[in-house]
Design a protein around this motif. Structure first.
Motif, mmCIF file in Angstrom:
data_model
loop_
_atom_site.group_PDB
_atom_site.id
_atom_site.type_symbol
_atom_site.label_atom_id
_atom_site.label_comp_id
_atom_site.label_asym_id
_atom_site.label_seq_id
_atom_site.Cartn_x
_atom_site.Cartn_y
_atom_site.Cartn_z
ATOM 1 N N SER A 1 37.535 34.676 39.373
ATOM 2 C CA SER A 1 37.489 35.176 40.773
ATOM 3 C C SER A 1 37.863 34.040 41.773
ATOM 4 O O SER A 1 37.802 32.686 41.344
ATOM 5 C CB SER A 1 35.943 35.788 40.758
ATOM 6 O OG SER A 1 35.094 34.912 40.666
ATOM 7 N N LYS B 1 36.838 35.491 49.131
ATOM 8 C CA LYS B 1 37.436 36.502 49.682
ATOM 9 C C LYS B 1 38.661 36.342 50.561
ATOM 10 O O LYS B 1 39.742 37.256 50.306
ATOM 11 C CB LYS B 1 36.261 37.277 50.467
ATOM 12 C CG LYS B 1 37.044 38.565 50.989
ATOM 13 C CD LYS B 1 35.940 39.658 51.663
ATOM 14 C CE LYS B 1 36.555 40.848 52.080
ATOM 15 N NZ LYS B 1 35.300 41.740 52.929
ATOM 16 N N ASN C 1 46.198 36.459 45.328
ATOM 17 C CA ASN C 1 45.506 37.680 44.970
ATOM 18 C C ASN C 1 45.619 37.854 43.603
ATOM 19 O O ASN C 1 44.679 39.007 43.127
ATOM 20 C CB ASN C 1 46.305 38.923 45.688
ATOM 21 C CG ASN C 1 46.143 38.717 47.261
ATOM 22 O OD1 ASN C 1 45.048 38.792 47.760
ATOM 23 N ND2 ASN C 1 47.352 38.370 47.776
ATOM 24 N N ASP C 2 46.362 37.196 42.554
ATOM 25 C CA ASP C 2 45.997 37.132 41.261
ATOM 26 C C ASP C 2 46.297 35.675 40.727
ATOM 27 O O ASP C 2 46.389 34.887 41.445
ATOM 28 C CB ASP C 2 46.864 38.361 40.581
ATOM 29 C CG ASP C 2 48.457 37.782 40.905
ATOM 30 O OD1 ASP C 2 48.627 36.802 41.245
ATOM 31 O OD2 ASP C 2 49.242 38.802 40.705
ATOM 32 N N VAL D 1 32.866 40.911 42.999
ATOM 33 C CA VAL D 1 34.548 41.284 43.018
ATOM 34 C C VAL D 1 34.299 43.110 42.985
ATOM 35 O O VAL D 1 35.331 43.653 43.831
ATOM 36 C CB VAL D 1 35.114 40.917 41.480
ATOM 37 C CG1 VAL D 1 36.378 41.728 41.323
ATOM 38 C CG2 VAL D 1 35.079 39.407 41.446
ATOM 39 N N LYS E 1 37.214 38.084 45.630
ATOM 40 C CA LYS E 1 38.411 38.452 44.907
ATOM 41 C C LYS E 1 38.586 38.431 43.293
ATOM 42 O O LYS E 1 38.131 37.343 42.810
ATOM 43 C CB LYS E 1 39.939 37.870 45.348
ATOM 44 C CG LYS E 1 40.289 38.170 46.771
ATOM 45 C CD LYS E 1 41.657 37.365 47.006
ATOM 46 C CE LYS E 1 41.991 37.582 48.515
ATOM 47 N NZ LYS E 1 43.123 36.646 48.995
#
Length: 324
Positions: A133, A136, A141-142, A215, A221
């Motif tokens: 994770s 934010k 994003n991955d 998350v 994220k």
């Protein structure tokens, strides 16, 4: 180049002499269990390890027709209770229920009176979904985007863990080594403290399932699920494997006996554990702890313990990782 699993001759067991006791307990094993059994958990009451241990103990006890008493023996990073279990009389009435790190990693980080070979692996119970994770507002994003960003800016990003040499720390070390990125490690006393700092934007990434609720709520994220399968609570979060990354650091939870326990006792305990892990009763509590039932029999589990101990021992040696 990705580190590969290799077979190693493990450290000599601290209690190797117990291996000669097998015959002494053979007669007693025929009437086993003839008194209450102890499950030692090296963690305090109330945590996920304690909850899972008690749940499994209840189910196995019912199957054996004998009560199982859970004894919490926390301390020294879970090594106190683990060492206590290693020194128990191998008559089939004392078992250790613990995660991977206590048996396969801790002996490489500090001088202990036990090693992986001090135990007979009885049954693997479950595996962790794991989680990567990020804060934010992180600019990725991955996990693929994180690797690309870290390659472009070596040393800029940080990752938190619950301590040097923990499975969380080693997961980060392994993945960073595999992908060739430089990410700064920030150790904490616990995962909750690290998660709080990530919520506050003070660290960038974590390799721990503790932040999963954040998350899910959108406060942090999710970059990847660590296990080979997706977490049903985060069904849209791809695994590392789905994103093209190999990972050999999935954590597990299992039952161990002190070296010297008769084989028929090990086999019977494993059969009862299999039944419990196949039941619906364990699914909810395991899910709450970000784990899933993943049973392995004594022979399969023994190979896993041997290989994991050698694998992590090599990483710790090569990276010169020292416990705090």
């Amino acid at each position: 180049m990705n580190p590969q699993r290799r077979r190693f001759v493990l450290m000599p067991p601290a209690l190797a002499a117990l291996g000669t006791c097998r015959a002494a307990f053979a007669q007693d094993a025929k009437s086993w269990p003839d008194k209450p059994i102890r499950f030692i958990t090296p963690y305090p009451p109330g945590g996920s390890s304690d909850i899972i241990t008690r749940l499994v103990a209840q189910g196995i006890g019912q199957g054996l027709g004998q009560s199982i008493i859970v004894e919490n023996k926390p301390g020294a990073g879970a090594t106190l209770g683990t060492e206590y279990a290693a020194q128990a009389v191998p008559d089939g009435h004392t078992f250790l229920v613990a995660p991977m790190a206590a048996v396969t990693i801790a002996p490489w980080l500090k001088k202990l009176r036990y090693g992986a070979d001090s135990f007979v692996p009885v049954a693997k119970l479950s595996s962790s979904y794991g989680l990567v994770s990020a804060r934010k507002d992180a600019p990725f994003n991955d996990y693929r985007e994180f690797v690309a960003a870290a390659r472009a800016q070596p040393g800029k990003f940080t990752f938190g863990s619950n301590g040097v040499g923990s499975i969380v720390h080693l997961t980060g070390v392994l993945l960073h080594k595999q992908t060739g990125i430089d990410v700064v490690h920030v150790p904490y006393k616990g995962a909750v403290e690290a998660a709080n700092d990530m919520l506050g934007g003070r660290i960038d990434v974590m390799y721990d399932p503790v932040p999963a609720p954040y998350v899910k709520s959108g406060q942090l994220k999710g970059l990847a699920t660590v296990s080979p399968i997706r977490n049903p609570l985060l069904p849209d979060l791809p695994t590392l494997r789905e994103q093209g990354f190999d990972n050999n650091a999935s954590s597990w939870f299992g039952i161990f006996a002190p070296r010297g326990v008769p084989e028929n006792i090990v086999a019977r305990m494993a059969r009862e554990a299999r039944k419990v892990m196949a039941s619906d009763a364990v699914k909810g509590p395991l899910q709450a702890a970000s784990m899933y039932a993943d049973f392995e029999d004594p022979q399969t589990f023994a190979r896993r313990v041997h290989d994991d101990a050698g694998y992590f021992g090599e990483i710790i040696r090569k990276e010169n990782i020292k416990a705090d």
